[in-house]
Design a protein around this motif. Structure first.
Motif, PDB file in Angstrom:
ATOM      1  N   GLY A   1       4.240   4.127   4.258  1.00 18.60           N
ATOM      2  CA  GLY A   1       5.629   4.284   4.815  1.00 18.60           C
ATOM      3  C   GLY A   1       5.892   3.875   6.225  1.00 18.60           C
ATOM      4  O   GLY A   1       5.030   2.893   6.791  1.00 18.60           O
ATOM      5  N   GLU A   2       6.880   4.185   6.917  1.00 21.65           N
ATOM      6  CA  GLU A   2       7.223   3.834   8.126  1.00 21.65           C
ATOM      7  C   GLU A   2       5.918   4.187   9.239  1.00 21.65           C
ATOM      8  O   GLU A   2       5.522   5.150   8.948  1.00 21.65           O
ATOM      9  CB  GLU A   2       8.300   4.706   8.671  1.00 21.65           C
ATOM     10  N   GLY A   3       5.718   3.134  10.055  1.00 22.23           N
ATOM     11  CA  GLY A   3       4.282   3.270  10.553  1.00 22.23           C
ATOM     12  C   GLY A   3       4.032   3.801  11.939  1.00 22.23           C
ATOM     13  O   GLY A   3       3.171   3.808  12.383  1.00 22.23           O
TER      14      GLY A   3
ATOM     15  N   PHE B   1      10.450   1.492  -0.232  1.00 21.10           N
ATOM     16  CA  PHE B   1       9.775   1.953   0.931  1.00 21.10           C
ATOM     17  C   PHE B   1      10.301   2.766   1.797  1.00 21.10           C
ATOM     18  O   PHE B   1       9.762   3.885   2.325  1.00 21.10           O
ATOM     19  CB  PHE B   1       9.220   0.362   1.669  1.00 21.10           C
ATOM     20  N   TYR B   2      11.644   2.813   2.212  1.00 13.10           N
ATOM     21  CA  TYR B   2      12.233   3.262   3.191  1.00 13.10           C
ATOM     22  C   TYR B   2      13.283   4.527   2.451  1.00 13.10           C
ATOM     23  O   TYR B   2      13.564   5.582   3.118  1.00 13.10           O
ATOM     24  CB  TYR B   2      13.472   2.471   3.542  1.00 13.10           C
ATOM     25  N   GLY B   3      13.453   4.612   1.189  1.00 15.77           N
ATOM     26  CA  GLY B   3      13.974   5.761   0.624  1.00 15.77           C
ATOM     27  C   GLY B   3      15.358   5.104   0.438  1.00 15.77           C
ATOM     28  O   GLY B   3      15.912   4.146   1.053  1.00 15.77           O
TER      29      GLY B   3
ATOM     30  N   GLY C   1      16.393   0.607   5.635  1.00 14.80           N
ATOM     31  CA  GLY C   1      16.924   1.101   4.233  1.00 14.80           C
ATOM     32  C   GLY C   1      18.215   0.761   3.712  1.00 14.80           C
ATOM     33  O   GLY C   1      18.744  -0.258   4.297  1.00 14.80           O
ATOM     34  N   CYS C   2      18.489   1.004   2.480  1.00 10.55           N
ATOM     35  CA  CYS C   2      19.641   0.618   1.852  1.00 10.55           C
ATOM     36  C   CYS C   2      20.001   1.536   0.657  1.00 10.55           C
ATOM     37  O   CYS C   2      19.037   2.199  -0.198  1.00 10.55           O
ATOM     38  CB  CYS C   2      19.480  -0.727   1.021  1.00 10.55           C
ATOM     39  N   PRO C   3      21.294   2.045   0.689  1.00  3.64           N
ATOM     40  CA  PRO C   3      21.614   3.176  -0.312  1.00  3.64           C
ATOM     41  C   PRO C   3      21.530   2.695  -1.817  1.00  3.64           C
ATOM     42  O   PRO C   3      21.842   3.301  -2.812  1.00  3.64           O
ATOM     43  CB  PRO C   3      23.001   3.468   0.001  1.00  3.64           C
ATOM     44  N   PHE C   4      21.939   1.203  -2.004  1.00  5.96           N
ATOM     45  CA  PHE C   4      21.686   0.829  -3.500  1.00  5.96           C
ATOM     46  C   PHE C   4      20.328   0.761  -4.057  1.00  5.96           C
ATOM     47  O   PHE C   4      19.424   0.155  -3.390  1.00  5.96           O
ATOM     48  CB  PHE C   4      22.578  -0.548  -3.314  1.00  5.96           C
ATOM     49  N   ALA C   5      20.227   1.193  -5.124  1.00  7.85           N
ATOM     50  CA  ALA C   5      18.808   1.015  -5.892  1.00  7.85           C
ATOM     51  C   ALA C   5      18.972   0.010  -6.877  1.00  7.85           C
ATOM     52  O   ALA C   5      18.845   0.229  -8.056  1.00  7.85           O
ATOM     53  CB  ALA C   5      18.535   2.567  -6.561  1.00  7.85           C
TER      54      ALA C   5
ATOM     55  N   ILE D   1       0.927  -1.338   0.065  1.00  4.22           N
ATOM     56  CA  ILE D   1       0.081   0.117  -0.088  1.00  4.22           C
ATOM     57  C   ILE D   1       0.979   1.185   0.094  1.00  4.22           C
ATOM     58  O   ILE D   1       0.528   2.406  -0.570  1.00  4.22           O
ATOM     59  CB  ILE D   1      -0.972   0.082   1.146  1.00  4.22           C
ATOM     60  N   THR D   2       2.277   1.255   0.703  1.00  2.43           N
ATOM     61  CA  THR D   2       2.951   2.381   0.619  1.00  2.43           C
ATOM     62  C   THR D   2       3.483   2.665  -0.806  1.00  2.43           C
ATOM     63  O   THR D   2       3.564   3.799  -1.402  1.00  2.43           O
ATOM     64  CB  THR D   2       4.203   1.994   1.329  1.00  2.43           C
TER      65      THR D   2
END
Length: 474
Positions: free
Chosen positions: A113-115, A200-202, A187-191, A96-97
């Protein structure tokens, strides 16, 4: 007021090994920070979910839903509404995010997002004003339908900047076993082109502090008698300084951690570039390392993970891990866009020629808002009103049928994907069984644990032995 929370996967499969901690964080955050915590009871459900809801008629039901389970979640919400219309049904999670505009009318509200903070504010608003939607406009991070059935989004809430402000997730003492899971970053910096987590986290990574991580681990060890902890981060080794701090703190708490082992997920390219990390792994008593190798084809790997990954660094990381006697599991993706039969063979050859102790092959799944989704949308393979149950990441290839899944590559046929999926699955099952008898696994510590708690180990053994027993029977 009563609130029930659960993961949709537990409604569908009632897995005793469910690892999702989302509802657990919501519960613990609410109970720490809400001024109404004594008047609002939050309970997490793991089994007999619909029956419990019908019997207890809670004021709020909240479910965390991954993409492939969204159709079943909608059906469940419809059943809840049919039996008790006063219950407010809330949906959260990746799906849903990443695709909020498909919120089904059976859900009263979606959390984007973060809930933790959003959930707290929403529950407090419902407690004070029931379902007065006028108050919902002030809550950041939700989507809902107004009185005219128009979808209203209040915008995305900023991520929690200091993760240490979140209390440890609630854990049911009746369910926690010798093995359990932790999350030490978000999160993770790799796309990567297939990954829904970065959506989800950016594309930034936030870490719980080393002190927080150690205190949570100590609680698991002393309060729940845990013996093995799997750290379920997207990128646990993303901050080497923090990793060193964690190791130093473990050394300071030597008596507490002396019989504890860990499992972690890591990135092969980082291990290949910084092999000194493995010395820290040894000092931390890490037993098992999971790596997302994704493909044995250089061309496909670049499309999946970009220039930061290559097959050679995957091999180097695996060699280093084997040299240091870690148990290594590998994750692979088959059926990616533009993948050919030769690419698929390269992946299979990488797997059978590697000294892996287990792993899996997942299908290339176009999760919403990923690069895979954009590709599939251009090809007319996906839509916002599709059957999302077809987007299953890790199927049982032996029981899979062509109509059960979506193939992104137009240079492969489904039979080839299923055939290689079966071969890879069989290879990994054999590898896992061999790993049970590895000197790295069979030692006095594990034998003592098995003798004291055989039922904890049986699900892992049966999962891999059943295919062979069926084969013998046939």
């Amino acid at each position: 007021m009563n609130v029930f929370l659960f993961n949709a996967v537990d409604y569908i499969s009632e897995s005793p090994l469910s690892i999702a901690l989302g509802p657990s964080y919501l519960k613990s955050y609410f109970e720490k920070y809400s001024e109404f915590k004594d008047e609002i009871k939050i309970e997490i459900l793991y089994s007999n979910i619909l029956e419990r809801i019908k019997k207890n008629q809670p004021d709020i039901v909240g479910m965390s839903v991954a993409t492939e389970f969204y159709p079943q979640a909608v059906q469940l919400a419809q059943k809840i509404k049919a039996s008790q219309t006063k219950t407010i049904v809330v949906v959260g999670g990746y799906h849903i995010t990443n695709m909020p505009d498909i919120l089904d009318k059976s859900f009263d509200v979606g959390i984007i997002g973060e809930g933790e903070i959003t959930f707290k504010e929403l529950v407090e608003s419902i407690f004070l004003y029931r379902n007065s939607k006028e108050k919902w406009y002030k809550i950041k991070g939700i989507i809902f339908s107004d009185e005219k059935s128009n979808l209203i989004s209040t915008g995305r809430r900023d991520p929690i900047s200091v993760l240490d402000n979140i209390p440890f997730p609630y854990r049911d003492p009746e369910r926690i076993k010798l093995f359990t899971f932790m999350i030490t970053s978000r999160g993770c910096p790799f796309a990567c082109s297939f990954c829904a987590s970065s959506v989800f986290y950016g594309k930034t990574i936030r870490f719980y502090s080393s002190d927080y991580v150690i205190l949570e681990a100590i609680e698991l060890i002393k309060r729940y008698r845990v013996k093995h902890i799997t750290i379920w981060d997207d990128l646990f080794i993303g901050n080497v300084t923090r990793l060193k701090q964690i190791v130093n703190l473990i050394k300071q708490e030597h008596k507490t951690f002396r019989s504890i082992t860990f499992g972690v997920s890591a990135r092969a390219s980082i291990i290949a570039q910084h092999p000194e990390i493995l010395e820290l792994f040894k000092e931390m008593n890490i037993l098992r390392v999971s790596l997302g190798f994704e493909s044995g084809s250089e061309r496909i790997l670049k499309k999946l993970k970009g220039n930061s990954a290559c097959v050679e660094s995957n091999r180097k990381a695996l060699t280093l891990l084997n040299k240091h006697r870690f148990l290594v599991q590998g994750g692979f993706i088959i059926g990616s866009p533009e993948e050919t039969l030769e690419d698929l063979k390269d992946t299979y050859n990488f797997i059978i020629n590697s000294k892996l102790d287990g792993g899996y092959a997942g299908l290339a799944v176009p999760y919403p808002n990923t690069e895979f989704w954009s590709y599939a949308e251009k090809k007319g393979l996906v839509s916002r009103d599709m059957d999302f149950s077809k987007l299953k990441l890790i199927p049982d290839f032996q029981s899979l049928k062509g109509g059960d899944f979506m193939l992104l590559s137009d240079k492969l046929n489904k039979k080839d994907v299923m055939d290689y999926g079966i071969k890879i699955q069989k290879h990994f099952r054999k590898s896992e069984i061999r790993s049970y008898f590895s000197p790295r696994t069979v030692n006095l510590r594990t034998l003592r644990l098995f003798m004291r708690n055989p039922l904890v180990f049986l699900p892992f053994i049966i999962r891999n032995m059943l295919p062979f027993l069926r084969k013998i029977k046939s």
